[in-house]
Design an enzyme around this catalytic site. Structure first.
Site, PDB file in Angstrom:
ATOM      1  N   HIS A 153       0.568  -1.273  -0.131  1.00  0.00           N
ATOM      2  CA  HIS A 153       0.325   0.115  -0.152  1.00  0.00           C
ATOM      3  C   HIS A 153       0.709   1.600  -0.103  1.00  0.00           C
ATOM      4  O   HIS A 153       0.924   2.821   0.668  1.00  0.00           O
ATOM      5  CB  HIS A 153      -0.854   0.369   0.743  1.00  0.00           C
ATOM      6  CG  HIS A 153      -0.986  -0.718   2.635  1.00  0.00           C
ATOM      7  ND1 HIS A 153      -0.031   0.283   3.573  1.00  0.00           N
ATOM      8  CD2 HIS A 153      -1.340  -1.402   3.421  1.00  0.00           C
ATOM      9  CE1 HIS A 153       0.192  -0.249   4.601  1.00  0.00           C
ATOM     10  NE2 HIS A 153      -0.553  -1.268   4.693  1.00  0.00           N
ATOM     11  N   HIS A 192      -5.498  -9.527  14.202  1.00  0.00           N
ATOM     12  CA  HIS A 192      -5.414  -8.016  12.848  1.00  0.00           C
ATOM     13  C   HIS A 192      -6.534  -8.478  12.019  1.00  0.00           C
ATOM     14  O   HIS A 192      -5.936  -9.794  11.539  1.00  0.00           O
ATOM     15  CB  HIS A 192      -4.455  -7.958  13.118  1.00  0.00           C
ATOM     16  CG  HIS A 192      -3.910  -6.551  11.854  1.00  0.00           C
ATOM     17  ND1 HIS A 192      -5.262  -5.402  12.239  1.00  0.00           N
ATOM     18  CD2 HIS A 192      -2.781  -6.244  11.420  1.00  0.00           C
ATOM     19  CE1 HIS A 192      -4.411  -5.149  11.042  1.00  0.00           C
ATOM     20  NE2 HIS A 192      -3.238  -4.703  10.401  1.00  0.00           N
ATOM     21  N   GLU A 239      -6.503  -6.916   8.765  1.00  0.00           N
ATOM     22  CA  GLU A 239      -6.049  -6.269   7.816  1.00  0.00           C
ATOM     23  C   GLU A 239      -5.668  -8.035   7.123  1.00  0.00           C
ATOM     24  O   GLU A 239      -5.341  -8.258   6.991  1.00  0.00           O
ATOM     25  CB  GLU A 239      -4.991  -5.612   7.432  1.00  0.00           C
ATOM     26  CG  GLU A 239      -4.524  -4.795   6.079  1.00  0.00           C
ATOM     27  CD  GLU A 239      -3.650  -3.585   6.530  1.00  0.00           C
ATOM     28  OE1 GLU A 239      -2.899  -3.637   7.223  1.00  0.00           O
ATOM     29  OE2 GLU A 239      -3.381  -3.742   5.088  1.00  0.00           O
ATOM     30  N   ASP A 278      -3.999  -9.164   4.635  1.00  0.00           N
ATOM     31  CA  ASP A 278      -2.072  -9.724   4.989  1.00  0.00           C
ATOM     32  C   ASP A 278      -2.005 -11.152   5.630  1.00  0.00           C
ATOM     33  O   ASP A 278      -1.391 -11.707   5.946  1.00  0.00           O
ATOM     34  CB  ASP A 278      -0.985  -8.615   4.346  1.00  0.00           C
ATOM     35  CG  ASP A 278      -1.605  -8.197   6.260  1.00  0.00           C
ATOM     36  OD1 ASP A 278      -2.593  -6.883   6.196  1.00  0.00           O
ATOM     37  OD2 ASP A 278      -0.058  -7.922   5.917  1.00  0.00           O
ATOM     38  N   HIS A 305      -1.984  -1.910  13.937  1.00  0.00           N
ATOM     39  CA  HIS A 305      -1.931  -0.984  12.627  1.00  0.00           C
ATOM     40  C   HIS A 305      -3.162  -0.270  12.952  1.00  0.00           C
ATOM     41  O   HIS A 305      -3.589   0.634  12.047  1.00  0.00           O
ATOM     42  CB  HIS A 305      -0.648  -1.646  12.106  1.00  0.00           C
ATOM     43  CG  HIS A 305      -1.113  -0.495  10.884  1.00  0.00           C
ATOM     44  ND1 HIS A 305      -1.577  -1.282   9.590  1.00  0.00           N
ATOM     45  CD2 HIS A 305      -1.183   0.768  10.161  1.00  0.00           C
ATOM     46  CE1 HIS A 305      -2.347  -1.020   8.480  1.00  0.00           C
ATOM     47  NE2 HIS A 305      -1.228   0.427   8.389  1.00  0.00           N
ATOM     48  N   ASP A 311       1.462  -6.605  13.597  1.00  0.00           N
ATOM     49  CA  ASP A 311       2.208  -5.825  13.387  1.00  0.00           C
ATOM     50  C   ASP A 311       3.009  -5.043  13.736  1.00  0.00           C
ATOM     51  O   ASP A 311       4.219  -5.000  13.423  1.00  0.00           O
ATOM     52  CB  ASP A 311       1.183  -4.860  12.572  1.00  0.00           C
ATOM     53  CG  ASP A 311       0.139  -5.124  11.091  1.00  0.00           C
ATOM     54  OD1 ASP A 311       1.139  -6.013  10.588  1.00  0.00           O
ATOM     55  OD2 ASP A 311      -0.225  -4.287  10.418  1.00  0.00           O
ATOM     56  N   TYR A 352      10.228  -0.044   8.300  1.00  0.00           N
ATOM     57  CA  TYR A 352       8.493   0.158   8.851  1.00  0.00           C
ATOM     58  C   TYR A 352       7.808   0.569   9.538  1.00  0.00           C
ATOM     59  O   TYR A 352       6.372   1.188   9.696  1.00  0.00           O
ATOM     60  CB  TYR A 352       8.633  -1.298   9.216  1.00  0.00           C
ATOM     61  CG  TYR A 352       7.505  -2.901   9.338  1.00  0.00           C
ATOM     62  CD1 TYR A 352       6.859  -2.943   8.474  1.00  0.00           C
ATOM     63  CD2 TYR A 352       6.336  -2.390  10.640  1.00  0.00           C
ATOM     64  CE1 TYR A 352       5.535  -4.013   8.672  1.00  0.00           C
ATOM     65  CE2 TYR A 352       5.857  -3.403  11.192  1.00  0.00           C
ATOM     66  CZ  TYR A 352       5.523  -3.681  10.337  1.00  0.00           C
ATOM     67  OH  TYR A 352       3.901  -4.510  10.410  1.00  0.00           O
ATOM     68  N   HIS A 370       4.923  -9.975  10.793  1.00  0.00           N
ATOM     69  CA  HIS A 370       6.594  -9.677   9.049  1.00  0.00           C
ATOM     70  C   HIS A 370       7.949  -9.909   9.683  1.00  0.00           C
ATOM     71  O   HIS A 370       7.475  -9.593  11.116  1.00  0.00           O
ATOM     72  CB  HIS A 370       5.661  -7.822   8.670  1.00  0.00           C
ATOM     73  CG  HIS A 370       4.367  -8.346   8.330  1.00  0.00           C
ATOM     74  ND1 HIS A 370       3.952  -8.562   7.352  1.00  0.00           N
ATOM     75  CD2 HIS A 370       3.697  -7.246   9.166  1.00  0.00           C
ATOM     76  CE1 HIS A 370       3.029  -8.094   6.855  1.00  0.00           C
ATOM     77  NE2 HIS A 370       2.459  -7.856   8.067  1.00  0.00           N
TER      78      HIS A 370
HETATM   79 FE1  FEO Z   1      -1.589  -4.166   8.821  1.00  0.00          FE
HETATM   80 FE2  FEO Z   1       0.775  -6.500   8.165  1.00  0.00          FE
HETATM   81  O1  FEO Z   1      -1.638  -5.741   8.534  1.00  0.00           O
END
Ligand code: FEO
Length: 397
Positions: A24, A78, A80, A82, A145, A164, A192, A225
């Site tokens: 993004h 979370h 999102e 991903d 996040h 995240d 990041y 991540h």
């Molecule tokens: Fe806020 Fe890795 O997604």
């Protein structure tokens, strides 16, 4: 990448995304990973999933440890995609009646993503859930996040599943912080923070205080991540506090784009004026640098000078792109100034300045405009412009 045992009866079962280069709007030139974790206890528990396109890799990794159908509980830290893209297919495989524990906001957001046919159970901050020998504890971390974000903590092993937070976009076959190139790891870790967490810095400071109040100890921090932290836990906590405070440093960025090299000449002369005052400076053309790398440099810079030629009575499109992105990340405590070459109307520097003001930069000088090509006198003006920024930085840093 295969499943990996990270502690007794705890496995990494995520997926490595070697090819992703844009997240993004953030350039992920080292790829990324989507981490998911499997805990084998009386209730077999999966923490988070992966992007939908990596579902096969994810299921293959789980299958190396157990039959996926044996999973009893899913934790979604979370929403999102991903981390949840594979959730609908996973639940279809293991049974849609199995519970998905998530925050209250997670329940709402998961429903908005995937409908109401899955079995979401909301948990509150501080709730505990027994899965057998272990008891999971949930910690709400709103806006780190997304509003639905939470952590899951395993007190028995002192392992934090941090979603995240504490992540980095870094694809590697190695899973632990001590196994990878330290310089590259921390470069990606900083990038990041700058591009994902910077706007929530005030919440990071509260989170660190909260962790202290709860007297949480960590043998391992497992983000969603990048690598798992064991060796550098103290260092990453300290860096988060430092970055969250956003204390200005004696460093300036000159960010610009150029049509016929005149704004570029101005940028270089401005940088010269800064260097002469013994202040660190970095010159970053938007033709050479990605917006997300500039933001990473901006984290510890006290000042930013942004240069744009005037094109069709406006600022250059790349400058508009950068400023929009930068403003959204809400950097704090920055000095700012605008400059640029123009032909006949010259609106761009003023428009850049307006943007810098909206981004809460303290403007140190009126915009510097030079018509067409800067001559020796104009370049001297540019040097002085840089000197003004350097003097101000020396005063406040
Ligand atoms: Fe806020 Fe890795 O997604």
């Amino acid at each position: 990448m295969s499943a990996l045992k990270i502690a007794e009866n705890i496995y990494w079962v995520g997926a490595v995304d070697w090819q992703i280069r844009d997240f993004h709007g953030y350039s992920t030139y080292e790829g990324s990973t989507y981490n998911a974790y499997l805990i084998l206890d009386e209730k077999i528990t999966l923490i988070d999933t992966v992007k939908d396109k990596l579902y096969d890799q994810f299921i293959s990794n789980i299958s190396q440890v157990i039959d996926p159908k044996k999973i009893d509980i899913v934790i979604s830290n979370h929403t999102e995609m991903d981390h949840t893209g594979s959730l609908p297919r996973l639940m279809h495989l293991i049974g849609k009646d199995k519970p998905i524990y998530c925050s209250k906001m997670g329940k709402k957001n998961l429903s908005l993503h995937f409908g109401d046919s899955l079995y979401y159970i909301p948990v509150a901050d501080g709730d505990k859930l027994s899965i057998g020998k272990r008891k999971l504890m949930f910690i709400e971390t709103r806006m780190l996040h997304w509003p639905d974000s939470m952590f899951t903590y395993l007190p028995e092993e002192k392992i934090l599943f941090s979603s995240d937070a504490f992540g980095e976009h870094y694809a590697t076959l190695k899973r632990f912080d001590y196994e990878v190139n330290e310089e590259e790891l921390f470069r990606q870790f900083q990038k990041y923070y700058a591009n994902i967490l910077l706007p929530y810095s005030h919440l990071i400071l509260k989170l660190v205080e909260r962790i202290k109040d709860l007297k949480l100890e960590f043998n391992m921090i497992c983000p969603d991540h990048g690598v798992i932290w064991t060796k550098h836990i103290g260092k990453i906590m300290d860096l988060y506090v430092k970055w969250a405070k956003q204390k200005p440093q004696k460093k300036a960025l000159v960010v610009y784009d150029t049509m016929w090299h005149s704004t570029e000449k101005m940028a270089e002369a401005i940088a010269e004026g800064i260097i002469k005052e013994d202040v660190e400076v970095k010159v970053m053309s938007l033709k050479a640098w990605h917006r997300s790398d500039i933001i990473t440099e901006l984290m510890d810079a006290g000042g930013m000078l942004v240069g744009s030629p005037t094109l069709n009575n406006n600022m250059f499109p790349t400058i508009s792109d950068f400023l929009t992105y930068m403003k959204g990340l809400r950097p704090q405590n920055k000095l700012g100034a605008a400059f640029g070459s123009y032909g006949w109307s010259g609106e761009a520097p003023k428009k850049v300045e307006e943007f810098l003001k909206e981004a809460k930069c303290e403007i140190i000088s009126s915009p510097l405009k030079i018509q067409y090509v800067p001559n020796a006198e104009a370049l001297k003006q540019c040097e002085n412009f840089g000197k003004q920024m350097a003097d101000k930085l020396k005063e406040i840093c």
